[in-house]
Design a protein around this motif. Structure first.
Motif, short mmCIF file in Angstrom:
data_model
loop_
_atom_site.label_atom_id
_atom_site.label_comp_id
_atom_site.label_asym_id
_atom_site.label_seq_id
_atom_site.Cartn_x
_atom_site.Cartn_y
_atom_site.Cartn_z
N VAL A 230 0.82 -1.20 0.00
CA VAL A 230 0.00 0.00 0.00
C VAL A 230 0.86 1.26 0.00
CG1 VAL A 230 -0.20 0.07 2.53
CG2 VAL A 230 -1.98 1.12 1.12
N VAL A 231 0.38 2.26 -0.73
CA VAL A 231 0.97 3.60 -0.74
C VAL A 231 -0.05 4.54 -0.10
CG1 VAL A 231 1.92 5.46 -2.14
CG2 VAL A 231 2.22 3.08 -2.87
N LEU A 232 0.34 5.21 0.98
CA LEU A 232 -0.55 6.14 1.66
C LEU A 232 -0.29 7.57 1.20
CD1 LEU A 232 -0.50 4.71 5.30
CD2 LEU A 232 -2.12 4.22 3.45
N ARG A 233 -1.29 8.41 1.40
CA ARG A 233 -1.15 9.82 1.06
C ARG A 233 -0.02 10.44 1.87
NH1 ARG A 233 -4.05 10.74 -3.59
NH2 ARG A 233 -6.03 9.60 -3.46
N PRO A 234 0.78 11.29 1.26
CA PRO A 234 1.85 11.95 2.03
C PRO A 234 1.28 12.92 3.05
CG PRO A 234 1.69 12.87 -0.20
CD PRO A 234 0.78 11.69 -0.16
N GLY A 235 2.01 13.09 4.15
CA GLY A 235 1.64 14.08 5.15
C GLY A 235 0.57 13.64 6.12
N LEU A 236 0.23 12.35 6.18
CA LEU A 236 -0.77 11.89 7.12
C LEU A 236 -0.23 11.96 8.55
CD1 LEU A 236 -2.22 8.67 5.42
CD2 LEU A 236 -3.39 10.86 5.69
N ALA A 237 -1.10 12.33 9.46
CA ALA A 237 -0.72 12.28 10.87
C ALA A 237 -0.50 10.82 11.26
CB ALA A 237 -1.83 12.90 11.72
N PRO A 238 0.39 10.57 12.25
CA PRO A 238 0.70 9.18 12.63
C PRO A 238 -0.53 8.34 12.95
CG PRO A 238 2.25 10.68 13.65
CD PRO A 238 1.21 11.53 13.00
N GLU A 239 -1.52 8.91 13.66
CA GLU A 239 -2.69 8.12 14.02
C GLU A 239 -3.55 7.79 12.80
OE1 GLU A 239 -3.68 12.51 14.79
OE2 GLU A 239 -1.98 11.12 15.07
N LEU A 240 -3.62 8.72 11.82
CA LEU A 240 -4.37 8.44 10.59
C LEU A 240 -3.66 7.40 9.74
CD1 LEU A 240 -5.52 12.04 9.56
CD2 LEU A 240 -6.84 10.25 10.71
N ARG A 241 -2.34 7.47 9.72
CA ARG A 241 -1.57 6.48 8.97
C ARG A 241 -1.78 5.09 9.57
NH1 ARG A 241 3.15 4.24 10.17
NH2 ARG A 241 4.34 3.27 8.48
#
Length: 503
Positions: A442-453
């Motif tokens: 998986v590739v996550l959106r850049p700049g996510l807060a740690p809890e959202l990631r």
């Protein structure tokens, strides 16, 4: 690619209209015809008319490649391209498979095989799209020299044949041959579905090296439309679509996703209203992609399921995608797809997932260096694919996975992408060679807060576990795709396989 005779017909109707451009160079129909005629004449003088010729193109997209390949097509010389982004060893294997007598080459490519000049300088005529290599002027010709005034030598048109390579998702591409023309499938589609023709313009960002690239380009040119060989950068492609008011485009799914991202963020004010249709194929798309296309561009997305061996098999139009976003669409004319039991090759009923076998009027004749897997059903030859899927009771085909018999990859990835924190995902199995089940890369959106990631990674695992049992998830910065839009599995395994196996 288009022939000289067809070019002259278009030049007679619209001599000053642009036929092809690549951002650096543009040719009108008259200019393109003149240049093709000159290169064709030069080829008749440079090649032995009594020899059986095979040509290769080792170059990226450019107007010059269109000139060279149109000249080859005008002489009936079969040609095949290689992905210029491939490593030198793979390109060398492809060259050896073809044993070309003529090679169109971009000498500026950094990944040419190390022995390219010594290996092919004495056995093939080389046409360099850039300049003379100073050490090899005996055998290498510069395109500008080939475009001088030359009288053609006598030439006998050979029987038709066409060469091609598979996309090589899992290894070295396989060479095949066709002995019947198939480009009419795409020509008829563009003409009949969209009334596409003179005055229209078509963006192609995928390599002319692949069948989808050069066949769509050839179909658009055959109808008298202008072809724009697009930039490899999605943001730049949005600008080209807007500034040049292009009316149609072919984009592989990963490129389409990045283009939509740009068109809804940094380029949300770009005027894309001239666009009448978007074609995508080469990999499955997600409901999110369908929704984003509709919201930003309107109901103009058409997705197709194709294999290099069989051409376009099914098409999903905007109505199909709205009603059944996971569908691959309905059969194209001249095509039947069946789902078979992979062990017995017996046809399965509607709704049962099986190995897909395709009876296509546009199928290849044979691989050159290996047997072609086929099965006879109802007196017809069906080519066995490595794809899995089922026929729905709505008359549509649903492809579940390519080379993954136990996973509905299309649906799993689509559900995972419902999370806006997920930028991209690839679901596969056997990534670490241990056969330990499914993995979501998986590739996550850049700049996510740690809890959202962390929340996003947990949700990916939950979705995968729901469909595929024990779940393993690994995060990467990017998923590697080849230029045909498919996941480059060897690269993916090399980059993340060890990490997954140790998890």
């Amino acid at each position: 690619m288009i022939t000289l005779d067809a070019l002259r017909q278009h030049a007679g109707a619209a001599p000053h209209r642009v036929a092809v451009s690549d951002g650096d160079e543009a040719l009108t129909w008259t200019e393109l015809a003149d240049r093709v005629e000159a290169v064709r004449a030069w080829l008749t003088r440079s090649l032995d008319a009594d020899e059986s010729h095979r040509a290769m193109v080792v170059a990226g997209n450019s107007v010059r490649v269109v000139v060279a390949t149109a000249a080859l097509a005008s002489l009936g010389i079969p040609w095949v391209g290689v992905d210029p982004e491939r490593d030198g060893a793979t390109i060398a294997q492809q060259l050896d498979a073809v044993e070309p007598t003529f090679i169109v080459v971009d000498s500026s490519l950094p990944n040419l095989p190390r022995d390219f000049w010594t290996r092919w300088g004495d056995t093939a005529v080389l046409l360099d799209l850039v300049a003379f290599p100073a050490f090899d002027t005996r055998v290498t010709h510069y395109l500008a020299a080939a475009e001088g005034e030359h009288q053609p030598a006598p030439w006998v048109q050979p029987p038709f044949s066409a060469l091609g390579f598979t996309s090589g998702t899992t290894g070295t591409p396989k060479l095949f041959i066709r002995r019947e023309r198939t480009e009419n499938q795409r020509v008829a589609f563009l003409r009949d579905r969209f009334d596409f023709g003179p005055g229209d313009s078509f963006l192609i960002t995928s390599p002319l090296a692949f069948a989808s690239g050069h066949v769509w380009a050839g179909a658009a040119l055959a109808l008298g439309a202008s072809v724009r060989l697009g930039p490899p950068d999605p943001e730049a492609a949005v600008e080209v679509l807007a500034e040049e008011r292009l009316t149609g485009a072919f984009l592989v799914p990963p490129f389409l996703d990045r283009l939509l991202e740009a068109a809804t963020t940094t380029h949300r004010d770009a005027d894309l209203t001239a666009l009448r249709f978007l074609l995508t194929g080469g990999r499955h798309i997600s409901p999110r992609t369908i929704d984003q296309t509709r919201d930003r561009l309107g109901d103009l997305l058409y997705a197709y399921y194709a294999t290099t061996e069989t051409g376009i098999n099914t098409l999903a139009d905007p109505a199909d995608l709205a009603a059944a976003p996971y569908t691959a669409g309905r059969f194209m004319p001249g095509v039947t797809v069946r789902a078979l039991d992979p062990d017995t090759l017996v046809e399965l009923p509607v709704g049962r997932v099986g190995l897909l076998a395709i009876d296509s009027a546009f199928a290849l004749d044979e691989y050159v260096h290996r047997p072609l897997d086929t099965v006879e059903i109802a007196g017809r030859r069906h080519i066995l694919t490595s794809d899995y899927g089922y026929l729905g009771d709505d008359g549509r085909l649903y492809v579940t996975a390519r080379s993954e018999p136990g996973l509905d990859v299309v649906r799993i990835e689509g559900v995972i992408k419902e999370d806006p924190a997920v930028r991209d995902v690839c679901v596969t199995s056997g990534l670490d060679g241990a056969g330990t089940g499914a993995v979501a890369v998986v590739v996550l959106r850049p700049g996510l807060a740690p809890e959202l990631r962390q929340r996003a990674l947990v949700r990916v695992g939950e979705v995968l576990g729901r469909y595929a049992g024990p779940a393993r998830v690994t995060e990467v910065e990017r998923i590697p795709y080849n230029s045909a839009g498919k996941v480059a599995l060897p690269v993916l395994r090399e980059e993340v396989g060890v990490r997954v196996g140790a998890a």
